[in-house]
Design an enzyme around this catalytic site. Sequence first.
Site, PDB file in Angstrom:
ATOM      1  N   GLY A  17       0.798  -1.216   0.000  1.00 51.33           N
ATOM      2  CA  GLY A  17       0.000   0.000   0.000  1.00 51.33           C
ATOM      3  C   GLY A  17       0.831   1.266   0.000  1.00 51.33           C
ATOM      4  O   GLY A  17       1.955   1.301  -0.495  1.00 51.33           O
ATOM      5  N   CYS A 280      -4.060   8.908   8.649  1.00 49.83           N
ATOM      6  CA  CYS A 280      -3.265   8.820   9.879  1.00 49.83           C
ATOM      7  C   CYS A 280      -3.769   9.660  11.042  1.00 49.83           C
ATOM      8  O   CYS A 280      -3.949   9.143  12.151  1.00 49.83           O
ATOM      9  CB  CYS A 280      -1.816   9.211   9.580  1.00 49.83           C
ATOM     10  SG  CYS A 280      -0.965   8.067   8.479  1.00 49.83           S
TER      11      CYS A 280
END
Length: 478
Positions: A17, A280
Site C-alpha cells: 500500500g 493517519c
Amino acid sequence: IIMSDEWELKICCMGAGYVGGPTMAVIAKMCPKIRVCVVDLSQKQIDGWNNADCLPIYEPGLLDVVKESRGRNLFFSTDIDTELERADIVFISVNTPTKTQGIGAGRAANIKNCELCARKIAEVSTSDKIIVEKSTVPVRTAEAIRRVLDCNDKGLNFQVLSNPEFLAEGTAIGDLEKPDRVLIGGQQSLEGLEAARTLVSVYAHWVPKENILTTNLWSSELSKLVANAFLAQRVSSINSISALCESTGADVSEISRAVGMDARIGKKFLQASVGFGGSCFQKDILNLVYLCETYGLNECAEYWNQVVAMNDYQKKRFSRKMVGKMFNTVTGKKIAILGFAFKKDTGDVRETPSMFVVRDLLVEGANLHIYDPQVTREDMWTEMNYTCGINAENTKGLEESITTSPDAMSACEGAHAIALLTEWDEFKTLDYEAIYKSMAKPAFLFDGRNIADYDALRKIGFEVHAIGKPDPNAFNDL
C-alpha cells in the site's frame, strides 16, 4: 530469479500500500545488494506495481524510483509463502483501521491484519527472522506479535522490532530519501539489540548515523502516535483561531506568520484550512484517546479527543457558511467542488474533508460537480460508503446529484458557487474571469485552503469567503 548468497540481505514486506510500496522501493534503490520483495494478497494491487507506466498509488517521483530497481533487486509478488520463507527481515506494513464495532469501536485500532501476518510468518518460516512493525499500531502490539511467533513448533527465534513510518503523502519519496529521523525500537536484550543493529545497517546505506535513533519497543510504538497527534493538534489549534478571526476582523494568515516567527513555535502546520484528513491523523489520535481511556487517564483522553472534535467542527462550519451565505438554501443549485483528495499531490481520499462537505451539501439538496486531477469516481464512492455510509442503495438520487467533471472549467460552468477544497496548484492559475462569466450570479467562491487571490477575484465580481479571513462586507475598518 535464481537466489544466491550474493545478496547481503533478503527483505520481504507484507502489504503493498501507501507505506510498504514506496518504503521498499527506496530501500531497493539505496541498497542494490539487498533483495526486496513486496507481497500482497491482492493480485490487482501487485499487477499495478508491476505495471510499466501506472502504479496503483500516485506519489510524485515514485514511478521513477520503482523503475530504477524493479526487476533488479525490487520485486512484487502474490507468492507470499515463498517470499516469507526466503526472507531474513520481514516488514509488516498492513492496514490497521479504526474498529467499527465491538470493544473500543470508533477509537481503538484493529490489529487483526498484523496478527494474521504474524501467524503466516510462523506457519511458513524455516529459519530465524527479524520481524519489523511498519504499520502504525497501539503500544505493546509487538508483544502480541511476539507471543504469536513464539508459539511456532519449529524452535525458531524471531526478534520483533518497531520501525514506524513518518511519511507525508505528496512528499513521501523525499521523506524516505532524506528523513528527519529513522526510529528503531527493540527489546533491550542481546538478541534484540543485535536485531536492531541489523536494521540500522540497512538504513545506514544512505541515512547519517546520527539520524537513526534506537530505543525500546514501547517508546518507538508510542512515538508514532504522539508525532501525528502533535501535528494534528497544531492544525486544530490554528483552525480554532480561524473562527475567531472571522468574527473579529483579524486575518488568520497574519496570525500564523506572527506566531510562527517565534522560534519556540515554528512556522510549520499553522495553515488554517477546512480541516485535516488522510489515513493517519484522526485514526492515530483516536487510538491515543483509547489508550488513555484503557489506562484510566480520562483527562488525557478528553484532551486529545478535543483535537478531533475541533476538526469535525471546522468541516461542519465550512458547510454551514456555504449554505448561510447562499441565502440559506442550496437546494437545486449547481456547486463546483474543486478537489476531493485530502491534500495535493496524492490521490488518497481517506477521511478527506471534501467528502464531509459534499455529504452536508447533499443533505441540503445541492447538485455537485466534482473535479480532482487524481481521484477516480470509484475511489470517491468507496470512501463515501466506508466512512460516511453513503451509497446509491440508501441515498436516493445519489448518482444524479454528483457529477465527476473532466476539468475545472466544466465543473464550474453554470455553477452558483465554487468550493476550493484541495490545494492543487492548478487551482491557483485557473482563468477565473472566464469561469465567472459562465456562472450564475451572484457568483460565490468559498476557499477552504486559502490559496486564492481574493482581491483579484473580488475585482472580477466574485463574492469570496475564506477560512479565517475577514469579510470586507461585514467590517468597515479593516
